[in-house]
Design a protein around this motif. Structure first.
Motif, PDB file in Angstrom:
ATOM      1  N   GLY A  36      44.850   8.155 -59.328  1.00 17.89           N
ATOM      2  CA  GLY A  36      46.013   7.306 -59.549  1.00 17.89           C
ATOM      3  C   GLY A  36      45.934   6.012 -58.754  1.00 17.89           C
ATOM      4  N   ALA A  37      45.526   6.113 -57.495  1.00 15.93           N
ATOM      5  CA  ALA A  37      45.390   4.926 -56.645  1.00 15.93           C
ATOM      6  C   ALA A  37      44.283   4.008 -57.156  1.00 15.93           C
ATOM      7  CB  ALA A  37      45.097   5.348 -55.206  1.00 15.93           C
ATOM      8  N   PHE A  38      43.188   4.616 -57.604  1.00 17.63           N
ATOM      9  CA  PHE A  38      42.054   3.829 -58.105  1.00 17.63           C
ATOM     10  C   PHE A  38      42.431   3.112 -59.397  1.00 17.63           C
ATOM     11  CE2 PHE A  38      37.918   3.295 -60.225  1.00 17.63           C
ATOM     12  CZ  PHE A  38      37.208   2.664 -59.206  1.00 17.63           C
ATOM     13  N   LEU A  39      43.091   3.823 -60.319  1.00 19.31           N
ATOM     14  CA  LEU A  39      43.514   3.218 -61.588  1.00 19.31           C
ATOM     15  C   LEU A  39      44.523   2.100 -61.348  1.00 19.31           C
ATOM     16  CD1 LEU A  39      43.452   3.292 -64.695  1.00 19.31           C
ATOM     17  CD2 LEU A  39      45.284   4.995 -64.604  1.00 19.31           C
ATOM     18  N   LEU A  40      45.478   2.330 -60.465  1.00 20.75           N
ATOM     19  CA  LEU A  40      46.470   1.305 -60.146  1.00 20.75           C
ATOM     20  C   LEU A  40      45.805   0.071 -59.534  1.00 20.75           C
ATOM     21  CD1 LEU A  40      49.400   0.343 -59.869  1.00 20.75           C
ATOM     22  CD2 LEU A  40      49.508   1.557 -57.680  1.00 20.75           C
ATOM     23  N   SER A  41      44.845   0.297 -58.647  1.00 28.34           N
ATOM     24  CA  SER A  41      44.179  -0.816 -57.961  1.00 28.34           C
ATOM     25  C   SER A  41      43.341  -1.648 -58.933  1.00 28.34           C
ATOM     26  CB  SER A  41      43.297  -0.281 -56.835  1.00 28.34           C
ATOM     27  OG  SER A  41      44.075   0.428 -55.885  1.00 28.34           O
ATOM     28  N   ILE A  42      42.607  -0.979 -59.827  1.00 28.41           N
ATOM     29  CA  ILE A  42      41.825  -1.720 -60.826  1.00 28.41           C
ATOM     30  C   ILE A  42      42.765  -2.531 -61.719  1.00 28.41           C
ATOM     31  CG2 ILE A  42      40.381  -1.472 -62.888  1.00 28.41           C
ATOM     32  CD1 ILE A  42      38.842  -1.082 -60.278  1.00 28.41           C
ATOM     33  N   THR A  43      43.908  -1.955 -62.057  1.00 31.01           N
ATOM     34  CA  THR A  43      44.899  -2.657 -62.876  1.00 31.01           C
ATOM     35  C   THR A  43      45.398  -3.910 -62.171  1.00 31.01           C
ATOM     36  OG1 THR A  43      45.607  -0.568 -63.885  1.00 31.01           O
ATOM     37  CG2 THR A  43      47.112  -2.428 -64.064  1.00 31.01           C
ATOM     38  N   VAL A  44      45.716  -3.776 -60.889  1.00 33.79           N
ATOM     39  CA  VAL A  44      46.269  -4.897 -60.122  1.00 33.79           C
ATOM     40  C   VAL A  44      45.189  -5.928 -59.778  1.00 33.79           C
ATOM     41  CG1 VAL A  44      47.335  -5.528 -57.921  1.00 33.79           C
ATOM     42  CG2 VAL A  44      48.173  -3.541 -59.182  1.00 33.79           C
ATOM     43  N   PHE A  45      44.010  -5.465 -59.361  1.00 33.23           N
ATOM     44  CA  PHE A  45      42.958  -6.381 -58.918  1.00 33.23           C
ATOM     45  C   PHE A  45      42.250  -7.095 -60.073  1.00 33.23           C
ATOM     46  CE2 PHE A  45      42.275  -3.383 -55.067  1.00 33.23           C
ATOM     47  CZ  PHE A  45      43.346  -3.955 -54.408  1.00 33.23           C
ATOM     48  N   GLU A  46      42.149  -6.434 -61.233  1.00 32.95           N
ATOM     49  CA  GLU A  46      41.310  -6.980 -62.301  1.00 32.95           C
ATOM     50  C   GLU A  46      42.052  -7.282 -63.600  1.00 32.95           C
ATOM     51  OE1 GLU A  46      37.554  -5.060 -62.812  1.00 32.95           O
ATOM     52  OE2 GLU A  46      37.411  -4.480 -60.713  1.00 32.95           O
ATOM     53  N   LEU A  47      42.887  -6.360 -64.071  1.00 36.61           N
ATOM     54  CA  LEU A  47      43.535  -6.578 -65.365  1.00 36.61           C
ATOM     55  C   LEU A  47      44.687  -7.583 -65.279  1.00 36.61           C
ATOM     56  CD1 LEU A  47      43.648  -3.008 -66.968  1.00 36.61           C
ATOM     57  CD2 LEU A  47      41.877  -4.756 -67.127  1.00 36.61           C
ATOM     58  N   LEU A  48      45.510  -7.461 -64.254  1.00 38.30           N
ATOM     59  CA  LEU A  48      46.642  -8.394 -64.130  1.00 38.30           C
ATOM     60  C   LEU A  48      46.200  -9.854 -63.998  1.00 38.30           C
ATOM     61  CD1 LEU A  48      49.295  -6.505 -61.956  1.00 38.30           C
ATOM     62  CD2 LEU A  48      49.632  -7.453 -64.238  1.00 38.30           C
ATOM     63  N   PRO A  49      45.236 -10.171 -63.119  1.00 45.31           N
ATOM     64  CA  PRO A  49      44.773 -11.567 -63.053  1.00 45.31           C
ATOM     65  C   PRO A  49      44.226 -12.073 -64.395  1.00 45.31           C
ATOM     66  CG  PRO A  49      44.012 -10.353 -61.139  1.00 45.31           C
ATOM     67  CD  PRO A  49      44.601  -9.342 -62.088  1.00 45.31           C
ATOM     68  N   HIS A  50      43.594 -11.180 -65.153  1.00 41.31           N
ATOM     69  CA  HIS A  50      43.018 -11.584 -66.443  1.00 41.31           C
ATOM     70  C   HIS A  50      44.099 -12.007 -67.430  1.00 41.31           C
ATOM     71  CE1 HIS A  50      40.479 -11.623 -69.984  1.00 41.31           C
ATOM     72  NE2 HIS A  50      41.273 -10.737 -70.564  1.00 41.31           N
ATOM     73  N   PHE A  52      47.085 -12.990 -66.791  1.00 41.75           N
ATOM     74  CA  PHE A  52      47.902 -14.094 -66.282  1.00 41.75           C
ATOM     75  C   PHE A  52      47.077 -15.340 -65.966  1.00 41.75           C
ATOM     76  CE2 PHE A  52      51.158 -10.781 -65.333  1.00 41.75           C
ATOM     77  CZ  PHE A  52      52.225 -11.391 -65.977  1.00 41.75           C
ATOM     78  N   GLU A  53      45.870 -15.421 -66.550  1.00 41.70           N
ATOM     79  CA  GLU A  53      45.070 -16.647 -66.384  1.00 41.70           C
ATOM     80  C   GLU A  53      45.865 -17.858 -66.883  1.00 41.70           C
ATOM     81  OE1 GLU A  53      41.394 -16.007 -68.403  1.00 41.70           O
ATOM     82  OE2 GLU A  53      40.451 -15.006 -66.691  1.00 41.70           O
ATOM     83  N   THR A  54      46.573 -17.649 -67.976  1.00 42.81           N
ATOM     84  CA  THR A  54      47.527 -18.645 -68.456  1.00 42.81           C
ATOM     85  C   THR A  54      48.909 -18.022 -68.345  1.00 42.81           C
ATOM     86  OG1 THR A  54      45.905 -19.457 -70.061  1.00 42.81           O
ATOM     87  CG2 THR A  54      48.198 -20.121 -70.382  1.00 42.81           C
ATOM     88  N   PRO A  55      49.627 -18.331 -67.246  1.00 47.02           N
ATOM     89  CA  PRO A  55      50.918 -17.680 -66.990  1.00 47.02           C
ATOM     90  C   PRO A  55      51.887 -17.840 -68.161  1.00 47.02           C
ATOM     91  CG  PRO A  55      50.208 -18.929 -65.073  1.00 47.02           C
ATOM     92  CD  PRO A  55      49.272 -19.287 -66.195  1.00 47.02           C
ATOM     93  N   SER A  56      52.515 -16.720 -68.527  1.00 52.76           N
ATOM     94  CA  SER A  56      53.469 -16.738 -69.632  1.00 52.76           C
ATOM     95  C   SER A  56      54.441 -15.577 -69.458  1.00 52.76           C
ATOM     96  CB  SER A  56      52.729 -16.614 -70.967  1.00 52.76           C
ATOM     97  OG  SER A  56      53.628 -16.360 -72.013  1.00 52.76           O
ATOM     98  N   LYS A  57      55.716 -15.857 -69.676  1.00 55.66           N
ATOM     99  CA  LYS A  57      56.728 -14.808 -69.569  1.00 55.66           C
ATOM    100  C   LYS A  57      56.515 -13.727 -70.621  1.00 55.66           C
ATOM    101  CE  LYS A  57      61.704 -14.221 -68.925  1.00 55.66           C
ATOM    102  NZ  LYS A  57      63.016 -14.923 -68.878  1.00 55.66           N
ATOM    103  N   SER A  58      55.936 -14.108 -71.757  1.00 59.14           N
ATOM    104  CA  SER A  58      55.718 -13.139 -72.831  1.00 59.14           C
ATOM    105  C   SER A  58      54.761 -12.033 -72.405  1.00 59.14           C
ATOM    106  CB  SER A  58      55.176 -13.840 -74.083  1.00 59.14           C
ATOM    107  OG  SER A  58      53.890 -14.379 -73.859  1.00 59.14           O
ATOM    108  N   ILE A  59      53.835 -12.351 -71.501  1.00 56.36           N
ATOM    109  CA  ILE A  59      52.914 -11.325 -70.993  1.00 56.36           C
ATOM    110  C   ILE A  59      53.709 -10.246 -70.260  1.00 56.36           C
ATOM    111  CG2 ILE A  59      50.992 -10.848 -69.419  1.00 56.36           C
ATOM    112  CD1 ILE A  59      50.232 -12.316 -71.999  1.00 56.36           C
ATOM    113  N   GLY A  60      54.691 -10.665 -69.478  1.00 59.12           N
ATOM    114  CA  GLY A  60      55.561  -9.711 -68.795  1.00 59.12           C
ATOM    115  C   GLY A  60      56.312  -8.832 -69.780  1.00 59.12           C
TER     116      GLY A  60
END
Length: 222
Positions: A36-50, A52-60
């Motif tokens: 769970g910690a590993f999956l959450l960390s990969i999500t935060v470290f790698e998927l979220l920045p990807h 939000f490369e072009t910030p948009s409220k719709s992504i949220g």
């Protein structure tokens, strides 16, 4: 090779479950905490920045849709995505509702896998303990081996299928950012639920806390 590894994660879970006893199953909680910690960390470290490369409220919005979708799926899976399996021992027919809810989850989680992230490893680490727990309860509940193997076989195919379609079909690839955001929501819900349950009743357990810290550090160093 990636598709084979995803399939083998479930197969490994089944063969481990064959040799497990109920007492030993409790040790899976530490492995689940790590996953769970590993999956959450990969999500935060790698998927979220990807996404939000072009910030948009719709992504949220798409991330929140992913969270809501996972909550909806868990009404039917009863939390099997994070290690809870509730099967009725008196009914030995194929558990279609469980399969469909888990199948949608497994299919979607294959979409963001790519050579540019470490999500493949995170999903494999996440799938193995879930497959062990799922297989163990199928076996101990007295389901026919044919039913168990059919369930696990098709369940194992769905994540590779999702990854294959996302990589090879332009119609899906066109919505890569939105689909990845939905999957981020799914991962955020599943992984945080695992972490919340690893500190159930707010009791501190050194082994689980250590597993969580190791999971975060390993994900950061990749």
């Amino acid at each position: 090779m990636n598709y084979l590894l995803l399939f083998l994660a479930v197969a490994i879970g089944y063969f481990v479950a064959l040799f497990l006893k109920k007492k030993e199953l409790r040790n899976m909680e530490v492995f689940l905490a790590f996953s769970g910690a590993f999956l959450l960390s990969i999500t935060v470290f790698e998927l979220l920045p990807h996404v939000f490369e072009t910030p948009s409220k719709s992504i949220g919005v798409y991330i929140m849709l992913g969270i809501l979708l996972q909550i909806f799926l868990e009404f039917f899976s009863k939390g099997a995505e994070h290690g809870h399996v509730h099967l009725h021992a008196q009914h030995k027919h194929f558990p279609w509702i469980l399969f469909l809810s888990l199948g949608i989850h497994a299919f979607l989680e294959g979409f963001p896998i790519s050579e540019e992230n470490n999500l493949l490893l995170a999903i494999i680490i996440h799938k193995i303990p879930v497959a062990i727990i799922l297989s163990f309860f199928f076996i101990t509940a007295g389901y026919k081996r044919t039913t168990t193997l059919l369930f696990l076989f098709f369940f194992a195919l769905l994540t590779p299928l999702g990854s294959y379609l996302a990589s090879n079909y332009e119609g899906i690839h066109r919505y890569e950012t939105q689909l990845t955001a939905v999957v981020i929501g799914i991962f955020l819900h599943v992984s945080t639920t695992i972490l919340f349950e690893s500190s159930k009743n707010h009791k501190f357990q050194l082994s689980k806390m250590t597993a969580v810290i190791i999971g975060i550090v390993v994900a950061y160093l990749l």
